[in-house]
Design a protein around this motif. Structure first.
Motif: not given
Length: 159
Positions: A92-104, A111-119
């Protein structure tokens, strides 16, 4: 009363007391014999149950051994479940890391917004536009709104 009469009376009383004493002693002896017999009968009955006692003791020991094995199996199963949960958390952490990297990297996501969630990527075959993507719980197909935690790119707006 003469002395002879008194002596005869004393002798009669003593004989009566002796007879009563002998009778009481015989009754006590008979009662003790009856109690001995009753005790022997109880011992015989208890002896006939000895086999059942041994059998139930063996059965209890066997059940205790089975319970010990079951506890050990349950502990191993719990350990496997904990390892599976840990593996799930890692994935799950790897998946979220990949999503965050893609969003970055994605210029359309703030991705710097206060209500940001990985897409999350829509794996149902959609085009992957912000209107049809979102977390699996909040997939939104309404073209007028973006899923919660995602940000639509506005033409000419900041990325």
């Amino acid at each position: 009363m003469s002395t002879t009469t008194v002596i005869i009376l004393i002798i009669v009383v003593l004989v009566l007391l002796a007879v009563i004493g002998v009778a009481v002693a015989m009754a006590n002896k008979k009662k003790a014999e009856a109690r001995r017999h009753e005790a022997e009968q109880l011992r015989l009955q208890a002896g006939s149950h000895q086999g059942a006692v041994v059998e139930t003791a063996r059965d209890a020991e066997q059940r205790e051994a089975e319970a010990k094995i079951a506890r050990a199996e349950a502990e191993r199963a719990e350990q496997r479940a904990a390892e599976a949960r840990q593996g799930h958390h890692v994935e799950e952490a790897r998946y979220e890391d990949q999503l965050r990297e893609a969003d970055r990297i994605d210029p359309d996501v703030d991705h710097r917004s206060a209500d940001y969630r990985p897409r999350a990527v829509d794996t149902t075959g959609a085009t992957g536009t912000p209107e049809t993507t979102g977390t699996p719980e909040t997939t939104n197909t309404d073209p007028g709104t973006a899923p919660e935690g995602t940000h639509r790119a506005t033409p000419g707006g900041p990325a």
